[in-house]
Design an enzyme around this catalytic site. Structure first.
Site, short mmCIF file in Angstrom:
data_model
loop_
_atom_site.label_atom_id
_atom_site.label_comp_id
_atom_site.label_asym_id
_atom_site.label_seq_id
_atom_site.Cartn_x
_atom_site.Cartn_y
_atom_site.Cartn_z
N GLU A 66 -24.44 -17.24 -21.47
CA GLU A 66 -25.15 -16.23 -22.26
C GLU A 66 -24.28 -15.55 -23.31
O GLU A 66 -24.67 -15.42 -24.48
CB GLU A 66 -25.76 -15.16 -21.33
CG GLU A 66 -26.91 -15.66 -20.47
CD GLU A 66 -26.48 -16.10 -19.07
OE1 GLU A 66 -27.31 -16.05 -18.16
OE2 GLU A 66 -25.31 -16.51 -18.91
N GLU A 100 -27.53 -16.85 -11.67
CA GLU A 100 -27.71 -15.44 -11.29
C GLU A 100 -28.67 -15.32 -10.11
O GLU A 100 -28.43 -14.53 -9.17
CB GLU A 100 -28.17 -14.66 -12.53
CG GLU A 100 -27.04 -14.54 -13.55
CD GLU A 100 -27.47 -14.74 -15.00
OE1 GLU A 100 -28.63 -14.44 -15.33
OE2 GLU A 100 -26.62 -15.20 -15.81
#
Length: 249
Positions: A134, A114
């Site tokens: 995640e 990210e």
């Protein structure tokens, strides 16, 4: 002394190296705080025009250090502070007047991926491997990627990447637009240096204004996306089921 992030300046270029090779540069609080300071130092230095983030050893960064999960999620306040520290890196990268380049090799996972997506240019070496774990754990992504990826690669590909959590190679990163360029492993840092020096030759204000305008125009919902992500990530970290899955990784 915090040696988990090591910075050095080479003319107009700041080299920021993630330095926990024994943990594949996994993110703990020391590393996150060290990266934040390095980015702040580069931002404050008028002589720096570009920042290169790279990793020591066999990986760029393997994401959140799950061995520190208990310390990071001891209570809701600690979890909130941890997630906000991660999200603050996104703001530092995307709001910086400097061009930030990610030089990615080996594993680039979760929060580190990210952060790479937040960078202005992303060079992947041929050895790079990446994925979003995640949602598989019952957690959630950060870095504004629910807004950024959707606008960059489209909602269908974003759902594939986030929901399925499959592992991908550098070619896939290039194909979907996450990587700007794929280069041989032994050329990665030299390619990053060459790009940084090309940027440094251009007028600083014009480059900064272009970055600001592009990011503002393309990612006008970034703050809202990050607020939703923070709330969802905190809930995920505090979930006993997610903690159990993460510890089994």
């Amino acid at each position: 002394m915090n040696n988990t992030v090591i910075s050095k300046n080479e003319g107009a270029v700041a080299w920021v190296r993630l330095n926990r090779p024994e943990r594949l540069n996994a993110m703990n609080r020391q590393l996150v705080d060290g990266l934040s300071r390095a980015l702040a130092d580069a931002e404050a230095d008028e002589g720096i025009r570009a920042v290169i983030i790279h990793g020591e050893g066999r990986a760029f960064c393997s994401g959140d250090d799950l061995k520190d999960l208990d310390a990071q999620t001891a209570c809701e306040a600690d979890t909130q502070a941890w997630v906000e520290a991660i999200q603050n890196i996104t703001l530092q990268i995307m709001q910086s007047r400097k061009i930030v380049i990610a030089a990615v090799h080996g594993w680039c996972v979760g929060g580190a991926l990210e952060w790479a997506i937040n960078c202005d240019f992303r060079l992947f070496s041929e050895s790079a491997r990446w994925f979003f774990p995640e949602v598989t754990y019952g957690l959630f992504v950060t870095g504004g990627v629910t807004a950024l990826l959707t606008k960059q690669v489209g909602p269908q590909v974003t759902k594939e990447l986030l929901m399925l959590g499959e592992r991908h190679d550098a070619r896939k990163a290039l194909d979907v637009g996450i990587a700007w360029k794929v280069v041989p492993d032994d050329r990665l840092l030299e390619e990053a240096r060459g790009l940084a020096l090309r940027i440094a030759e251009r007028p600083a204000d014009a480059v900064a204004d272009a970055k600001r305008a592009i990011n503002a125009g393309l990612h006008s919902t970034l703050q809202d996306a990050m607020a939703r992500e923070t709330a969802a990530t905190v809930r995920g970290f505090l979930s006993p089921q997610a903690q159990a899955r993460a510890k089994e990784f």
